[in-house]
Design a protein around this motif. Sequence first.
Motif, PDB file in Angstrom:
ATOM      1  N   GLU A   1     -27.802   2.967 -43.037  1.00  0.00           N
ATOM      2  CA  GLU A   1     -28.160   1.833 -43.787  1.00  0.00           C
ATOM      3  C   GLU A   1     -29.648   1.050 -43.656  1.00  0.00           C
ATOM      4  O   GLU A   1     -30.157   1.239 -42.520  1.00  0.00           O
ATOM      5  CB  GLU A   1     -27.225   0.678 -43.258  1.00  0.00           C
ATOM      6  CG  GLU A   1     -27.354  -0.872 -43.892  1.00  0.00           C
ATOM      7  CD  GLU A   1     -26.687  -0.622 -45.310  1.00  0.00           C
ATOM      8  OE1 GLU A   1     -27.929  -1.201 -46.172  1.00  0.00           O
ATOM      9  OE2 GLU A   1     -25.840  -0.097 -45.934  1.00  0.00           O
TER      10      GLU A   1
ATOM     11  N   ASN B   1     -30.796  -1.710 -45.040  1.00  0.00           N
ATOM     12  CA  ASN B   1     -30.851  -3.357 -45.086  1.00  0.00           C
ATOM     13  C   ASN B   1     -29.750  -3.824 -44.126  1.00  0.00           C
ATOM     14  O   ASN B   1     -28.528  -4.256 -44.670  1.00  0.00           O
ATOM     15  CB  ASN B   1     -31.106  -3.828 -46.549  1.00  0.00           C
ATOM     16  CG  ASN B   1     -31.164  -5.530 -46.297  1.00  0.00           C
ATOM     17  OD1 ASN B   1     -31.024  -6.178 -45.227  1.00  0.00           O
ATOM     18  ND2 ASN B   1     -31.549  -6.062 -47.533  1.00  0.00           N
TER      19      ASN B   1
ATOM     20  N   LYS C   1     -29.588  -6.377 -42.305  1.00  0.00           N
ATOM     21  CA  LYS C   1     -29.347  -7.726 -42.312  1.00  0.00           C
ATOM     22  C   LYS C   1     -28.218  -8.146 -43.129  1.00  0.00           C
ATOM     23  O   LYS C   1     -27.227  -8.820 -43.105  1.00  0.00           O
ATOM     24  CB  LYS C   1     -30.481  -8.755 -42.298  1.00  0.00           C
ATOM     25  CG  LYS C   1     -31.606  -8.827 -41.398  1.00  0.00           C
ATOM     26  CD  LYS C   1     -32.610  -9.783 -41.575  1.00  0.00           C
ATOM     27  CE  LYS C   1     -33.686  -9.785 -40.256  1.00  0.00           C
ATOM     28  NZ  LYS C   1     -34.554 -10.554 -40.473  1.00  0.00           N
ATOM     29  N   ASP C   2     -28.383  -7.631 -44.460  1.00  0.00           N
ATOM     30  CA  ASP C   2     -27.376  -7.700 -45.581  1.00  0.00           C
ATOM     31  C   ASP C   2     -25.970  -7.412 -45.218  1.00  0.00           C
ATOM     32  O   ASP C   2     -25.013  -7.908 -45.515  1.00  0.00           O
ATOM     33  CB  ASP C   2     -27.790  -7.240 -46.893  1.00  0.00           C
ATOM     34  CG  ASP C   2     -28.951  -7.831 -47.776  1.00  0.00           C
ATOM     35  OD1 ASP C   2     -29.010  -9.182 -47.043  1.00  0.00           O
ATOM     36  OD2 ASP C   2     -29.669  -7.763 -48.465  1.00  0.00           O
ATOM     37  N   TRP C   3     -25.955  -5.881 -44.535  1.00  0.00           N
ATOM     38  CA  TRP C   3     -24.718  -5.757 -44.382  1.00  0.00           C
ATOM     39  C   TRP C   3     -24.005  -6.375 -43.326  1.00  0.00           C
ATOM     40  O   TRP C   3     -22.921  -6.551 -43.291  1.00  0.00           O
ATOM     41  CB  TRP C   3     -25.189  -4.161 -43.545  1.00  0.00           C
ATOM     42  CG  TRP C   3     -23.718  -3.305 -43.431  1.00  0.00           C
ATOM     43  CD1 TRP C   3     -23.170  -2.514 -44.168  1.00  0.00           C
ATOM     44  CD2 TRP C   3     -23.131  -3.466 -41.862  1.00  0.00           C
ATOM     45  NE1 TRP C   3     -21.851  -2.043 -43.525  1.00  0.00           N
ATOM     46  CE2 TRP C   3     -22.222  -2.570 -42.298  1.00  0.00           C
ATOM     47  CE3 TRP C   3     -23.349  -4.042 -40.692  1.00  0.00           C
ATOM     48  CZ2 TRP C   3     -21.121  -2.098 -40.994  1.00  0.00           C
ATOM     49  CZ3 TRP C   3     -22.493  -3.776 -39.609  1.00  0.00           C
ATOM     50  CH2 TRP C   3     -21.427  -2.877 -39.806  1.00  0.00           C
ATOM     51  N   TYR C   4     -24.853  -6.765 -42.151  1.00  0.00           N
ATOM     52  CA  TYR C   4     -24.015  -7.787 -40.983  1.00  0.00           C
ATOM     53  C   TYR C   4     -23.663  -8.995 -41.947  1.00  0.00           C
ATOM     54  O   TYR C   4     -22.435  -9.390 -41.481  1.00  0.00           O
ATOM     55  CB  TYR C   4     -25.243  -8.278 -39.997  1.00  0.00           C
ATOM     56  CG  TYR C   4     -25.663  -7.327 -39.261  1.00  0.00           C
ATOM     57  CD1 TYR C   4     -24.665  -6.483 -38.462  1.00  0.00           C
ATOM     58  CD2 TYR C   4     -27.126  -7.137 -38.843  1.00  0.00           C
ATOM     59  CE1 TYR C   4     -25.257  -5.682 -37.438  1.00  0.00           C
ATOM     60  CE2 TYR C   4     -27.450  -6.123 -37.783  1.00  0.00           C
ATOM     61  CZ  TYR C   4     -26.379  -5.407 -37.050  1.00  0.00           C
ATOM     62  OH  TYR C   4     -26.791  -4.574 -36.028  1.00  0.00           O
ATOM     63  N   ARG C   5     -24.377  -9.800 -42.877  1.00  0.00           N
ATOM     64  CA  ARG C   5     -23.980 -10.814 -43.443  1.00  0.00           C
ATOM     65  C   ARG C   5     -22.758 -10.637 -43.943  1.00  0.00           C
ATOM     66  O   ARG C   5     -21.901 -11.420 -43.879  1.00  0.00           O
ATOM     67  CB  ARG C   5     -24.948 -11.346 -44.279  1.00  0.00           C
ATOM     68  CG  ARG C   5     -24.871 -12.936 -44.716  1.00  0.00           C
ATOM     69  CD  ARG C   5     -26.266 -13.528 -45.734  1.00  0.00           C
ATOM     70  NE  ARG C   5     -27.393 -13.572 -44.707  1.00  0.00           N
ATOM     71  CZ  ARG C   5     -28.143 -12.780 -44.618  1.00  0.00           C
ATOM     72  NH1 ARG C   5     -28.400 -11.625 -45.385  1.00  0.00           N
ATOM     73  NH2 ARG C   5     -29.217 -13.094 -43.603  1.00  0.00           N
ATOM     74  N   VAL C   6     -22.451  -9.765 -45.093  1.00  0.00           N
ATOM     75  CA  VAL C   6     -21.489  -9.374 -45.779  1.00  0.00           C
ATOM     76  C   VAL C   6     -20.144  -9.073 -44.987  1.00  0.00           C
ATOM     77  O   VAL C   6     -19.037  -9.593 -45.122  1.00  0.00           O
ATOM     78  CB  VAL C   6     -21.824  -8.093 -46.819  1.00  0.00           C
ATOM     79  CG1 VAL C   6     -20.463  -7.632 -47.578  1.00  0.00           C
ATOM     80  CG2 VAL C   6     -22.733  -8.416 -47.752  1.00  0.00           C
TER      81      VAL C   6
ATOM     82  N   HIS D   1     -23.246 -21.380 -43.101  1.00  0.00           N
ATOM     83  CA  HIS D   1     -24.054 -20.212 -43.474  1.00  0.00           C
ATOM     84  C   HIS D   1     -25.194 -20.040 -42.577  1.00  0.00           C
ATOM     85  O   HIS D   1     -25.481 -19.043 -42.214  1.00  0.00           O
ATOM     86  CB  HIS D   1     -24.510 -20.524 -44.731  1.00  0.00           C
ATOM     87  CG  HIS D   1     -23.727 -20.238 -45.975  1.00  0.00           C
ATOM     88  ND1 HIS D   1     -22.705 -19.341 -45.964  1.00  0.00           N
ATOM     89  CD2 HIS D   1     -23.646 -21.179 -47.025  1.00  0.00           C
ATOM     90  CE1 HIS D   1     -21.892 -19.595 -47.089  1.00  0.00           C
ATOM     91  NE2 HIS D   1     -22.541 -20.470 -47.721  1.00  0.00           N
TER      92      HIS D   1
ATOM     93  N   ASN E   1     -26.346 -16.820 -40.231  1.00  0.00           N
ATOM     94  CA  ASN E   1     -27.874 -16.474 -40.202  1.00  0.00           C
ATOM     95  C   ASN E   1     -28.539 -16.409 -38.632  1.00  0.00           C
ATOM     96  O   ASN E   1     -29.311 -15.678 -38.588  1.00  0.00           O
ATOM     97  CB  ASN E   1     -28.552 -17.562 -41.253  1.00  0.00           C
ATOM     98  CG  ASN E   1     -28.259 -17.160 -42.680  1.00  0.00           C
ATOM     99  OD1 ASN E   1     -27.951 -16.089 -43.072  1.00  0.00           O
ATOM    100  ND2 ASN E   1     -28.407 -18.291 -43.521  1.00  0.00           N
TER     101      ASN E   1
ATOM    102  N   SER F   1     -25.646  -9.728 -33.858  1.00  0.00           N
ATOM    103  CA  SER F   1     -24.677  -9.445 -34.745  1.00  0.00           C
ATOM    104  C   SER F   1     -23.598  -8.395 -34.065  1.00  0.00           C
ATOM    105  O   SER F   1     -22.518  -8.421 -34.566  1.00  0.00           O
ATOM    106  CB  SER F   1     -25.473  -8.954 -35.939  1.00  0.00           C
ATOM    107  OG  SER F   1     -26.339  -9.942 -36.407  1.00  0.00           O
TER     108      SER F   1
END
Length: 653
Positions: free
Chosen positions: A100, A102, A104-109, A160, A164, A172
């Motif tokens: 992966e 990105n 950060k995006d994977w963590y967030r989702v 949110h 973040n 994370s």
Amino acid sequence: MRDLDYLRLLGKQYQTIGDVTTEIINLKAILNLPKGTEHFLTDIHGEYEAFTHHLRTASGVLKFKVDDIFGFSMSQEDKINFTTLIFYPEEKIKQVKEIEENMKDWYRVNMYRLISICKVVSSKYTRSKVRKALPKDFSYILEELLNLESTQLNKEDYYHQIINTIIELERSDEFIVAISKVIQRLAVDKLHIIGDVYDRGYGAHLVMDELMKHHNVDIQWGNHDILWMGAALGHPIMVATAIRISLRYGNLESLEEGYGINMLPLGSLAMREYGSDSCKEFIPKLSQEQFYSEKDKELIAKMHKAIAIIQFKLEGGAIPKRKEFGMDDRMLLHKIDYEKGTINIEGKDYKLTSNSFPTVDPKDPYKLTKEEEEVVKKLTFYFKNSEKLQKHMHFFYTNGSLYLNYNGNLLYHGCLVLDEMGEYKPFEIDGKKYMGRELLDKFEQLVRKAYFTKDIYSVDWLWYLWAGKKSPMFAKSKMATFERYFLKEKALHKEALNPYFYLRDREDICQKILKDFDLDPETGHIINGHTPVEEKNGESPIKAGGRLLVIDGGFSRAYQPKTGIAGYTLIYNSWGLRLVSHKPFTSIEKAVREGVEIKSSMRVLEKTNRKTVADTDIGRELKDQIQDLRSLLAAYRNGTVKEKISKPNENCL
């Protein structure tokens, strides 16, 4: 007067009318929560990885939660990857980081998705119960996230920002691991193990470690568990038998690494006495995952034969002292013609597959040699003084029983001993005859007495439960161990089952048993283990019109060629009963690499109106508590019991 004394005692916990009314409101609210999910497993036989896989996945419960919540908003591939993350978070995160770009995006989702799942599985419980399940590091954060909506007025940015900040502070990984474990824990409220944690597989000690960490588990003892319970108490026959079975399946991990049992004394005896013997009948039965050199297999075979002969000798010495056990037919060493290499059974001579008995004196075949005596003494000492084994056995006694009535179902491993007509067979103990439920209660009393007294006479009853004809845990015509090793004739290997095992197909028999255990014969179920269901040959685990469920489907790899599957598990949630049959579990590495797709078939056995806590055994206890609290409330209001109103600073110095 006794009622008044009880109310005064209760009043020490609930000191005011306000305390009482608050608790009544709380308990009545709990009664309306959905019934917690029960998870039933049996005949684990040391299969540690498969066992933990079922715990992590809740045998498919979490997969269905993911399907229900995300529906068509996630692809099938994404669902498989996401459920794998829930089941194996550490391993999955490590894999994702390799591919992966990105993170950060994977963590967030995935954090948002995990919170959604956690909200659903926690919704069955009070906030207090959920709070106790939360890990210390993230307890405050998780409680906040679980009890507010991202779209809640004035809270959207707050919601949110928590996510973040976790990502920003590089926490994370830890957060995902923590919430995944909370989800796994809350998916199942109660775990039932219906016997046979031990023998065959390599990891019984690891299974026991997991059970001791579980938040809510009970165990119905199986015959293999009773064997280890007796061995831990230092019963020489059961020590020898537990070692023999371990060697038969090449399982030295539980003995040596798990419990610190030193096998060197037995190995030395085996090499000295059986060094020139091929011991071909005693070559271990290994799974594909087990790797031993030819030299190691030869040594295990010699040790295997050495301990088997010791076992037969010990049995021959004990059987005449316990005539009531009816085991005389298991004394076979004196029936051997050691010159001809034959044995006489029921008036007929049979050729032995081996006539090598270097430690047996034909004139006194049940007498141990001095070297064998020393080996038995040492091995018994190791079992009795293994700290980890003793902890595991204590857990068995405090969390286990021969049978359990729970939420309208009857759980036991083996059987009720019946005759051919379906009537309970009596068995005499200390001059009194017992049968049916009374016999199970008596045997459980003897098992617990053995644990606390530790005298050999009491511990002998555990040996009987392991191998006795009228034992509800064994219930076969004989333990044909000698015949399987030394005779080719298959008919002599047969261990005829008690009539229970074909009569349990009859609904009237199962209804009678349920009624005798104070359960509803029309709605209750008997949940059984012990005998693997040969599904590949058309046998059904659902018997007697659904009144009895046999959930031993081959959890142990040794049984899977016979059953055609890798075991059953049973799920009992607020909507009813579901029986799940499973395909073989290969490895954690493969599960993470390819994704955990629950390869199982689920049968809905019963679907009912949604059950609440009020419909359960715990619900009945809560109703009794509410009634007691109402009595206390009335006593406060009519002045029979006085409220205790704390004065300001009365406890201050």
